[in-house]
Scaffold this motif. Structure first.
Motif, PDB file in Angstrom:
ATOM      1  N   LEU A 369       0.754  -1.152  -0.003  1.00  0.00           N
ATOM      2  CA  LEU A 369      -0.037  -0.038   0.034  1.00  0.00           C
ATOM      3  C   LEU A 369       0.784   1.215  -0.104  1.00  0.00           C
ATOM      4  CD1 LEU A 369      -2.429  -1.177   2.799  1.00  0.00           C
ATOM      5  CD2 LEU A 369      -2.726  -1.426   0.009  1.00  0.00           C
ATOM      6  N   GLN A 370       0.558   2.336  -0.720  1.00  0.00           N
ATOM      7  CA  GLN A 370       1.241   3.608  -0.762  1.00  0.00           C
ATOM      8  C   GLN A 370       1.131   4.246   0.545  1.00  0.00           C
ATOM      9  OE1 GLN A 370      -0.255   6.065  -3.589  1.00  0.00           O
ATOM     10  NE2 GLN A 370       1.341   7.659  -3.163  1.00  0.00           N
ATOM     11  N   GLY A 371       2.277   4.697   1.220  1.00  0.00           N
ATOM     12  CA  GLY A 371       2.125   5.537   2.310  1.00  0.00           C
ATOM     13  C   GLY A 371       2.202   4.322   3.607  1.00  0.00           C
ATOM     14  N   HIS A 372       2.645   5.180   4.772  1.00  0.00           N
ATOM     15  CA  HIS A 372       2.619   4.413   6.024  1.00  0.00           C
ATOM     16  C   HIS A 372       1.000   4.294   6.649  1.00  0.00           C
ATOM     17  CE1 HIS A 372       7.295   4.932   6.755  1.00  0.00           C
ATOM     18  NE2 HIS A 372       6.827   3.949   5.616  1.00  0.00           N
ATOM     19  N   VAL A 373       0.411   3.496   6.412  1.00  0.00           N
ATOM     20  CA  VAL A 373      -1.022   3.189   6.622  1.00  0.00           C
ATOM     21  C   VAL A 373      -1.443   1.920   7.620  1.00  0.00           C
ATOM     22  CG1 VAL A 373      -1.779   4.487   4.808  1.00  0.00           C
ATOM     23  CG2 VAL A 373      -1.504   1.915   4.758  1.00  0.00           C
ATOM     24  N   ASN A 374      -0.450   1.738   8.681  1.00  0.00           N
ATOM     25  CA  ASN A 374      -0.481   0.463   9.396  1.00  0.00           C
ATOM     26  C   ASN A 374      -1.610   0.771  10.360  1.00  0.00           C
ATOM     27  OD1 ASN A 374       1.615   2.380  10.463  1.00  0.00           O
ATOM     28  ND2 ASN A 374       1.620   1.435  12.370  1.00  0.00           N
ATOM     29  N   ASN A 375      -1.879   1.876  10.832  1.00  0.00           N
ATOM     30  CA  ASN A 375      -2.839   2.266  11.948  1.00  0.00           C
ATOM     31  C   ASN A 375      -4.301   2.062  11.301  1.00  0.00           C
ATOM     32  OD1 ASN A 375      -1.258   2.650  14.123  1.00  0.00           O
ATOM     33  ND2 ASN A 375      -0.972   4.908  13.307  1.00  0.00           N
ATOM     34  N   GLU A 376      -4.363   2.715   9.972  1.00  0.00           N
ATOM     35  CA  GLU A 376      -5.584   2.685   9.262  1.00  0.00           C
ATOM     36  C   GLU A 376      -6.124   1.374   8.983  1.00  0.00           C
ATOM     37  OE1 GLU A 376      -3.083   4.501   8.869  1.00  0.00           O
ATOM     38  OE2 GLU A 376      -3.724   6.651   8.334  1.00  0.00           O
ATOM     39  N   LEU A 377      -4.855   0.241   8.472  1.00  0.00           N
ATOM     40  CA  LEU A 377      -4.982  -0.981   8.196  1.00  0.00           C
ATOM     41  C   LEU A 377      -5.601  -1.837   9.525  1.00  0.00           C
ATOM     42  CD1 LEU A 377      -4.839  -3.552   6.312  1.00  0.00           C
ATOM     43  CD2 LEU A 377      -2.470  -3.540   7.327  1.00  0.00           C
ATOM     44  N   ALA A 378      -4.992  -1.527  10.672  1.00  0.00           N
ATOM     45  CA  ALA A 378      -5.553  -2.253  11.752  1.00  0.00           C
ATOM     46  C   ALA A 378      -7.051  -2.051  11.927  1.00  0.00           C
ATOM     47  CB  ALA A 378      -4.379  -1.986  13.053  1.00  0.00           C
ATOM     48  N   ASP A 379      -7.159  -0.673  12.066  1.00  0.00           N
ATOM     49  CA  ASP A 379      -8.772  -0.272  12.278  1.00  0.00           C
ATOM     50  C   ASP A 379      -9.614  -0.976  11.317  1.00  0.00           C
ATOM     51  OD1 ASP A 379      -7.819   1.488  14.354  1.00  0.00           O
ATOM     52  OD2 ASP A 379      -7.745   3.310  13.130  1.00  0.00           O
ATOM     53  N   PHE A 380      -9.188  -1.105  10.030  1.00  0.00           N
ATOM     54  CA  PHE A 380      -9.962  -1.439   8.731  1.00  0.00           C
ATOM     55  C   PHE A 380     -10.238  -3.290   9.229  1.00  0.00           C
ATOM     56  CE2 PHE A 380     -10.609  -4.090   5.215  1.00  0.00           C
ATOM     57  CZ  PHE A 380     -11.464  -3.572   4.405  1.00  0.00           C
ATOM     58  N   LEU A 381      -9.119  -3.858   9.521  1.00  0.00           N
ATOM     59  CA  LEU A 381      -9.226  -5.414   9.879  1.00  0.00           C
ATOM     60  C   LEU A 381     -10.401  -5.491  11.012  1.00  0.00           C
ATOM     61  CD1 LEU A 381      -5.617  -6.442   9.122  1.00  0.00           C
ATOM     62  CD2 LEU A 381      -7.610  -6.706   7.607  1.00  0.00           C
ATOM     63  N   LEU A 382      -9.794  -4.816  12.177  1.00  0.00           N
ATOM     64  CA  LEU A 382     -10.935  -4.943  13.193  1.00  0.00           C
ATOM     65  C   LEU A 382     -12.203  -4.629  13.111  1.00  0.00           C
ATOM     66  CD1 LEU A 382     -11.121  -5.222  16.135  1.00  0.00           C
ATOM     67  CD2 LEU A 382     -10.868  -3.012  16.483  1.00  0.00           C
ATOM     68  N   ALA A 383     -12.705  -3.606  12.228  1.00  0.00           N
ATOM     69  CA  ALA A 383     -14.001  -3.481  11.787  1.00  0.00           C
ATOM     70  C   ALA A 383     -14.791  -4.282  11.058  1.00  0.00           C
ATOM     71  CB  ALA A 383     -14.141  -1.854  11.473  1.00  0.00           C
ATOM     72  N   ARG A 384     -13.973  -4.717   9.993  1.00  0.00           N
ATOM     73  CA  ARG A 384     -14.427  -5.471   9.066  1.00  0.00           C
ATOM     74  C   ARG A 384     -14.378  -7.045   9.302  1.00  0.00           C
ATOM     75  NH1 ARG A 384     -16.318  -8.270   5.426  1.00  0.00           N
ATOM     76  NH2 ARG A 384     -16.407  -7.773   3.136  1.00  0.00           N
ATOM     77  N   TYR A 385     -13.341  -7.387   9.802  1.00  0.00           N
ATOM     78  CA  TYR A 385     -13.140  -8.925  10.375  1.00  0.00           C
ATOM     79  C   TYR A 385     -13.123  -9.516  11.735  1.00  0.00           C
ATOM     80  CZ  TYR A 385     -12.286  -8.875   5.277  1.00  0.00           C
ATOM     81  OH  TYR A 385     -12.258  -8.947   3.699  1.00  0.00           O
ATOM     82  N   GLY A 386     -13.041  -8.463  12.667  1.00  0.00           N
ATOM     83  CA  GLY A 386     -12.739  -8.487  13.991  1.00  0.00           C
ATOM     84  C   GLY A 386     -11.654  -8.948  14.269  1.00  0.00           C
ATOM     85  N   ILE A 387     -10.418  -8.876  13.541  1.00  0.00           N
ATOM     86  CA  ILE A 387      -9.030  -9.026  13.621  1.00  0.00           C
ATOM     87  C   ILE A 387      -8.265  -8.051  14.644  1.00  0.00           C
ATOM     88  CG2 ILE A 387      -6.700  -9.562  12.618  1.00  0.00           C
ATOM     89  CD1 ILE A 387      -8.514 -10.411  10.132  1.00  0.00           C
ATOM     90  N   PRO A 388      -7.981  -8.376  15.818  1.00  0.00           N
ATOM     91  CA  PRO A 388      -7.467  -7.186  16.696  1.00  0.00           C
ATOM     92  C   PRO A 388      -5.991  -6.784  16.501  1.00  0.00           C
ATOM     93  CG  PRO A 388      -7.472  -9.380  17.846  1.00  0.00           C
ATOM     94  CD  PRO A 388      -8.052  -9.576  16.452  1.00  0.00           C
ATOM     95  N   LYS A 389      -5.490  -5.736  17.123  1.00  0.00           N
ATOM     96  CA  LYS A 389      -4.065  -5.249  16.467  1.00  0.00           C
ATOM     97  C   LYS A 389      -3.044  -6.537  16.926  1.00  0.00           C
ATOM     98  CE  LYS A 389      -4.675  -0.220  16.598  1.00  0.00           C
ATOM     99  NZ  LYS A 389      -4.122   0.803  16.974  1.00  0.00           N
ATOM    100  N   SER A 390      -3.484  -7.120  18.194  1.00  0.00           N
ATOM    101  CA  SER A 390      -2.483  -8.201  18.539  1.00  0.00           C
ATOM    102  C   SER A 390      -2.299  -9.279  17.777  1.00  0.00           C
ATOM    103  CB  SER A 390      -2.990  -8.995  19.860  1.00  0.00           C
ATOM    104  OG  SER A 390      -4.426  -9.608  19.718  1.00  0.00           O
ATOM    105  N   MET A 391      -2.923  -9.458  16.696  1.00  0.00           N
ATOM    106  CA  MET A 391      -2.656 -10.542  15.642  1.00  0.00           C
ATOM    107  C   MET A 391      -1.790 -10.025  14.497  1.00  0.00           C
ATOM    108  SD  MET A 391      -6.014 -12.642  15.736  1.00  0.00           S
ATOM    109  CE  MET A 391      -6.804 -13.926  16.937  1.00  0.00           C
ATOM    110  N   LEU A 392      -1.466  -8.820  14.606  1.00  0.00           N
ATOM    111  CA  LEU A 392      -0.600  -7.859  13.439  1.00  0.00           C
ATOM    112  C   LEU A 392       0.597  -7.784  14.359  1.00  0.00           C
ATOM    113  CD1 LEU A 392      -3.476  -7.315  12.585  1.00  0.00           C
ATOM    114  CD2 LEU A 392      -2.576  -5.183  11.936  1.00  0.00           C
ATOM    115  N   SER A 393       1.654  -8.118  13.267  1.00  0.00           N
ATOM    116  CA  SER A 393       3.019  -7.803  13.723  1.00  0.00           C
ATOM    117  C   SER A 393       3.604  -6.600  12.906  1.00  0.00           C
ATOM    118  CB  SER A 393       4.044  -9.034  13.442  1.00  0.00           C
ATOM    119  OG  SER A 393       5.295  -8.740  13.706  1.00  0.00           O
ATOM    120  N   VAL A 394       3.905  -5.453  13.442  1.00  0.00           N
ATOM    121  CA  VAL A 394       4.169  -4.470  12.621  1.00  0.00           C
ATOM    122  C   VAL A 394       5.592  -3.962  12.890  1.00  0.00           C
ATOM    123  CG1 VAL A 394       3.711  -1.842  12.106  1.00  0.00           C
ATOM    124  CG2 VAL A 394       1.901  -3.279  12.849  1.00  0.00           C
ATOM    125  N   LYS A 395       6.431  -3.955  11.711  1.00  0.00           N
ATOM    126  CA  LYS A 395       8.227  -3.552  11.800  1.00  0.00           C
ATOM    127  C   LYS A 395       8.212  -2.388  11.075  1.00  0.00           C
ATOM    128  CE  LYS A 395       8.830  -8.603  12.073  1.00  0.00           C
ATOM    129  NZ  LYS A 395       9.451  -9.694  11.595  1.00  0.00           N
TER     130      LYS A 395
END
Length: 395
Positions: A369-395
């Motif tokens: 994805l263009q830009g640093h959008v890790n926070n927006e991605l996390a919010d989308f996955l939580l709202a759309r699929y219920g996937i919490p931030k704890s299941m993401l590894s951000v480096k």
């Protein structure tokens, strides 16, 4: 004999009495004064202690919040963590910080604040080390990070803790049974949240263990929970009269081939034991089963993949003059990178590229994805699929 609830039990000699006022070292006060002072200190500490933001407490117990001493509180939360959220041995190893923040703090009685700094141990690592010395747990330390690798719930330390906190455990369990289900449902509904993915570990027979499952009329290509796999081994041993009353297994040629021997020619002079404890045979069985993970995402369904659970990997980097966000392991959660990319392109108004993951045998894709959008991605996955931030590894 270990007495888990006293400061002198687990604290090193220099810690004994460390939680008392300095005045106690100069002159012993009268019992009534000491009791009043300790109660005042405990009450003041409770009133001034910061709340554990974002962490819900356990249902009420028979004690009042001001009656909990810091050492009693950490003992209780430690015991309850392994009685509730860490009941599965597959949850280990667990790092000390994760054990403390994610498992012990949520177990604190309502109205209390768990703060290891107020205990005689001062640090969670020192508390765990004391438990290790008592032989109630096993720990390892790598690069100054302490992790709990094994817990002996039958150890006398846990027995003493259960006896000491029997009333509190009973009251907490009763309160949880009455309120947990409706509370969780109402909270989830009120907030409009989707349930988080369900992750389970299953095991598949390999060419070593296929004869075991075939002998017990089970599919050699099936997926089994650990309890089912262990029960299959036990039933086989009983069927072949290999298991004695002391849970020792007579190692027949078939069992040796299934659990111990390796394929191909054996070393000259190689000998094998005649019997082994069933627990040791379980360890060998687990080594010769293939681990698989099932991740069931709301609205997507279960996805089974070979290997242990993985997180969605999110990496932030720079490509030329542009910031980019790369995401992989989406397939493990049943998500199609191409379809998800189309959604994110509209949602985040950014450019999306889909690339093949490196490796000849990999069919997975990587999304960029263009830009640093890790926070927006996390919010989308939580709202759309219920996937919490704890299941993401951000480096």
């Amino acid at each position: 004999e270990v007495t888990p609830c006293e400061a002198s039990t687990f604290a090193p000699p220099s810690r004994v009495g460390g939680s008392h006022d300095a005045a106690a070292n100069e002159e012993a006060p009268a019992p009534e004064a000491a009791s009043t002072s300790e109660a005042a200190v405990a009450e003041a500490a409770h009133e001034k202690a910061p709340t554990d933001a974002g962490i819900s407490s356990a249902p009420g117990t028979t004690r009042k919040p001001e009656d909990w001493t810091p050492d009693d509180l950490i003992d209780f939360c430690f015991l309850k963590a392994f009685k509730t959220s860490l009941t599965d041995a597959k949850a280990l190893p667990v790092e000390a910080s994760e054990l403390y923040e994610k498992h012990m703090k949520p177990c604190r009685p309502e109205g209390t604040t768990l703060d290891v700094k107020k205990t005689s141990h001062k640090q969670i690592g020192k508390y765990l080390n004391a438990m290790r010395k008592a032989k109630a747990i096993d720990t390892v330390e790598k690069k100054s990070v302490v992790s709990v690798t094994k817990v002996d719930l039958k150890h006398k330390v846990f027995a003493q803790l259960e006896e000491k906190f029997s009333d509190e455990l009973g009251a907490s369990a009763a309160a949880a049974a009455e309120s947990s289900a409706p509370a969780a449902a109402s909270a989830s509904t009120a907030a409009g949240r989707l349930p988080p993915p369900k992750i389970s570990t299953v095991w598949k027979p390999t060419h070593y263990t296929e004869p075991l499952f075939k002998a017990m009329d089970k599919s050699k290509s099936g997926l089994y929970s650990w309890d089912e796999a262990s029960d299959t081994l036990r039933e086989y041993c009983k069927k072949e009269a290999l298991l004695d009353d002391d849970d020792n297994v007579k190692l027949s040629e078939e069992i040796l081939t299934i659990l111990f021997k390796t394929a191909g020619a054996q070393k000259k002079g190689q000998t094998w034991p005649e019997q082994a404890e069933f627990a040791d045979c379980e360890d060998k069985l687990q080594e010769r089963l293939q681990e698989h993970t099932i991740i069931d995402v709301h609205g997507v369904g279960p996805t089974t993949r070979k290997g242990p659970p993985v997180k969605i990997e999110v990496s932030l980097s720079r490509k030329g003059a542009h910031n980019v966000t790369r995401i992989c392991n989406l397939e493990s959660y049943g998500l199609d990178p191409t379809s998800l990319g189309d959604e994110l392109k509209k949602k985040l108004n950014c450019t999306v590229y889909i690339e093949d993951m490196p490796g000849k045998n990999s069919k997975d894709k990587m999304m960029q994805l263009q830009g640093h959008v890790n926070n927006e991605l996390a919010d989308f996955l939580l709202a759309r699929y219920g996937i919490p931030k704890s299941m993401l590894s951000v480096k």
